[in-house]
Design a protein around this motif. Structure first.
Motif, mmCIF file in Angstrom:
data_model
loop_
_atom_site.group_PDB
_atom_site.id
_atom_site.type_symbol
_atom_site.label_atom_id
_atom_site.label_comp_id
_atom_site.label_asym_id
_atom_site.label_seq_id
_atom_site.Cartn_x
_atom_site.Cartn_y
_atom_site.Cartn_z
ATOM 1 N N TRP A 1 0.825 -1.214 0.000
ATOM 2 C CA TRP A 1 0.000 0.000 0.000
ATOM 3 C C TRP A 1 0.858 1.263 0.000
ATOM 4 C CZ3 TRP A 1 -4.990 0.352 -1.022
ATOM 5 C CH2 TRP A 1 -5.828 -0.735 -0.769
ATOM 6 N N ALA A 2 1.926 1.244 0.797
ATOM 7 C CA ALA A 2 2.695 2.473 1.014
ATOM 8 C C ALA A 2 3.288 3.040 -0.279
ATOM 9 C CB ALA A 2 3.801 2.216 2.035
ATOM 10 N N SER A 3 3.689 2.161 -1.169
ATOM 11 C CA SER A 3 4.327 2.630 -2.404
ATOM 12 C C SER A 3 3.424 2.487 -3.631
ATOM 13 C CB SER A 3 5.620 1.844 -2.642
ATOM 14 O OG SER A 3 5.359 0.445 -2.725
ATOM 15 N N ALA A 4 2.189 2.027 -3.416
ATOM 16 C CA ALA A 4 1.331 1.690 -4.550
ATOM 17 C C ALA A 4 0.991 2.904 -5.413
ATOM 18 C CB ALA A 4 0.050 1.025 -4.058
ATOM 19 N N HIS A 5 0.663 4.023 -4.792
ATOM 20 C CA HIS A 5 0.232 5.172 -5.581
ATOM 21 C C HIS A 5 1.330 5.626 -6.531
ATOM 22 C CE1 HIS A 5 -0.861 9.348 -6.563
ATOM 23 N NE2 HIS A 5 -2.111 8.926 -6.431
ATOM 24 N N ASP A 6 2.553 5.716 -6.016
ATOM 25 C CA ASP A 6 3.667 6.127 -6.876
ATOM 26 C C ASP A 6 3.888 5.114 -8.000
ATOM 27 O OD1 ASP A 6 4.063 8.369 -5.375
ATOM 28 O OD2 ASP A 6 5.784 7.586 -4.271
ATOM 29 N N LYS A 7 3.744 3.833 -7.690
ATOM 30 C CA LYS A 7 3.952 2.818 -8.716
ATOM 31 C C LYS A 7 2.875 2.918 -9.791
ATOM 32 C CE LYS A 7 5.062 -2.006 -9.538
ATOM 33 N NZ LYS A 7 5.509 -3.283 -8.964
ATOM 34 N N PHE A 8 1.649 3.202 -9.376
ATOM 35 C CA PHE A 8 0.575 3.354 -10.351
ATOM 36 C C PHE A 8 0.821 4.543 -11.262
ATOM 37 C CE2 PHE A 8 -2.220 0.681 -7.588
ATOM 38 C CZ PHE A 8 -2.553 -0.240 -8.559
ATOM 39 N N THR A 9 1.151 5.682 -10.675
ATOM 40 C CA THR A 9 1.341 6.872 -11.503
ATOM 41 C C THR A 9 2.519 6.691 -12.461
ATOM 42 O OG1 THR A 9 2.635 7.896 -9.724
ATOM 43 C CG2 THR A 9 0.296 8.432 -9.824
ATOM 44 N N SER B 1 3.546 3.792 -13.687
ATOM 45 C CA SER B 1 3.140 2.838 -14.727
ATOM 46 C C SER B 1 2.183 3.478 -15.722
ATOM 47 C CB SER B 1 2.501 1.599 -14.090
ATOM 48 O OG SER B 1 1.238 1.888 -13.525
ATOM 49 N N ILE B 2 1.325 4.369 -15.237
ATOM 50 C CA ILE B 2 0.400 5.063 -16.138
ATOM 51 C C ILE B 2 1.187 5.959 -17.100
ATOM 52 C CG2 ILE B 2 -1.393 6.847 -16.240
ATOM 53 C CD1 ILE B 2 -2.474 5.656 -13.567
ATOM 54 N N ALA B 3 2.154 6.698 -16.548
ATOM 55 C CA ALA B 3 2.962 7.593 -17.384
ATOM 56 C C ALA B 3 3.800 6.818 -18.397
ATOM 57 C CB ALA B 3 3.860 8.446 -16.502
ATOM 58 N N GLY B 4 4.256 5.627 -17.995
ATOM 59 C CA GLY B 4 5.127 4.871 -18.874
ATOM 60 C C GLY B 4 4.427 3.848 -19.735
#
Length: 436
Positions: free
Chosen positions: A85-93, A95-98
């Motif tokens: 959970w702690a790093s999920a938001h950054d990983k999503f953004t 992955s979306i950008a890339g």
């Protein structure tokens, strides 16, 4: 698939430790049209799915079962990847950008609107309608997934806050669970008279979620949308009326304690477990934790929905997760087959039992209500009849991050500002964020 009775929810539903919001999802492109019938053959294909860690303590075994069932149903394989959970938001953004998103992902209810707004998620409205599910989903979870009329996340699971109380103290004082705000005050008065040493109804200044039911219950709101513009409503007459009642439980009636001005929900729970509290606003995941932490309290606690101002119920924030399909996935139909399998019927029910949350399908919640377990049914009733989302805009996440509402509550409870003054300050801060 081996199933347990719905009544097993009692033991597991209440052991979860808290609510979180997460993000992620993936979808888009063409797929075999035969999948629309739910009987497509996807042999040789693999669906990539991101799931958040920690929600279900037995997630590995659960998804082994899901993988087998999915393979039997579709012929396709699942690649389940657990995300912190702690790093999920950054990983999503990232992955979306890339352009490296998964096909499907668990998306926290407060993130779905953000990802939908940037075009990362597929609109599932037609899929939900074709499956005949539009009338069988928890309204508050649909609301938090809706952007510009489209539904960008399928309700999966959630929890909600109601009022947890000491049944032994209520019975000894001859108190019935209140069904209006006046009755809530009367109950707290009776508790205070019968038990001068306890805190009848602590008002936690570092939790926005306790205030929301009274803002909404008085007819107020956090913010409203006009076109693309959001405007704060926290200082409206109705919102102020609700805030005056809620904070007045502490400042006027003396049902709280000065220490609670800076309390978080975890502080509320700790005080309750120490026998210091008569009733409190708390989540559906807490009664079981209380019993696990303090076995002597078994049989001495209960719950009831947050009453409406004069009748009915006051809305309460519900939070949890959707399953989203990412717009760039080339397995749209296969992704929907997985989403529908996970969020409805036996698998949705089993996930709720194991994780400690409620499923997002109304018919499954109604089964829980019918069981009438005193520690479970009131929360299910709250979720079905009076669950609500915060404003569906990523800008509200910024407001939460700045703790605007908590600052407002603490200034009222500490006496440094009147309710109207504190609400005006909060509204100006919210509008500045919305304007950005």
């Amino acid at each position: 698939m081996q199933r347990r009775s719905t009544v097993a929810v009692t033991g597991t539903l209440l052991l979860a430790l808290g609510l979180t919001a997460c993000g992620g999802s993936d979808g888009g492109g063409d797929a075999d049209s035969s999948a629309d019938s739910g009987s497509g053959d996807y042999t040789g294909e693999t669906l990539t799915v991101w799931i958040m860690e920690g929600t279900n303590p037995d997630a590995d075994a659960f998804f082994d079962e899901v993988t087998t069932a999915f393979k039997e149903e579709t012929g396709a394989d699942l690649q389940i990847e657990f995300q912190p959970w702690a790093s999920a938001h950054d990983k999503f953004t990232t992955s979306i950008a890339g352009g490296t998103t998964p096909d499907v992902a668990e998306v926290g209810t407060t993130w779905t609107g953000e990802f939908a707004e940037v075009g990362a998620l597929t609109d599932l409205t037609d899929k939900i309608s074709e499956a005949g599910l539009e009338e069988d989903l928890v309204p508050g979870l649909v609301e938090s997934a809706t952007l510009d009329g489209g539904i960008y996340g399928m309700p999966w699971y959630a929890g909600v806050r109601s009022i947890v109380y000491r049944t032994d103290l209520f019975e000894a004082a001859g108190i019935e669970p209140p069904t209006s705000w006046d009755e809530l005050v009367a109950a707290a008065d009776a508790l205070k008279a019968a038990n001068p040493e306890i805190i009848p109804f602590p008002v936690a200044g570092d939790s926005q979620y306790g205030a929301m039911p009274f803002i909404w219950g008085a007819g107020g709101d956090l913010a409203t949308q006009d076109g693309d513009t959001w405007t704060s409503e926290i200082s409206s007459p109705e919102s102020v009326e609700g805030l005056e009642f809620y904070t007045g439980l502490a400042t006027e009636h003396g049902f709280s304690t000065a220490a609670a001005t800076t309390w978080k929900e975890t502080d509320l729970l700790a005080a309750f477990e120490q026998g210091q509290v008569g009733m409190m606003i708390s989540g559906s995941w807490t009664p079981g934790k209380i019993v696990a932490d303090v076995p002597d309290m078994e049989g001495k606690i209960g719950a009831f929905p947050i009453p409406g101002q004069t009748d009915g119920l006051s809305d309460s924030f519900l939070g949890g997760s959707h399953l989203g399909v990412f717009a760039e996935s080339d397995k749209q139909d296969l992704a929907w087959e997985f989403v529908e399998m996970m969020t409805t019927g036996e698998l949705a029910e089993e996930w709720g039992q194991q994780s400690g949350y409620f499923p997002g399908q109304t018919s499954l919640l109604e089964k829980v209500i019918e069981e009438d377990d005193p520690l479970v049914a009131p929360f299910a009733e709250q979720m079905v009849e009076a669950g609500r989302s915060v404003p569906v805009t990523p800008l509200y996440g910024q407001i939460q991050g700045k703790k605007t509402l908590e600052t407002m509550l603490q200034s009222i409870l500490s006496g440094s500002a009147s309710v109207q003054e504190a609400a005006d300050t909060a509204a100006a801060d919210m509008d500045e964020t919305f304007g950005s």
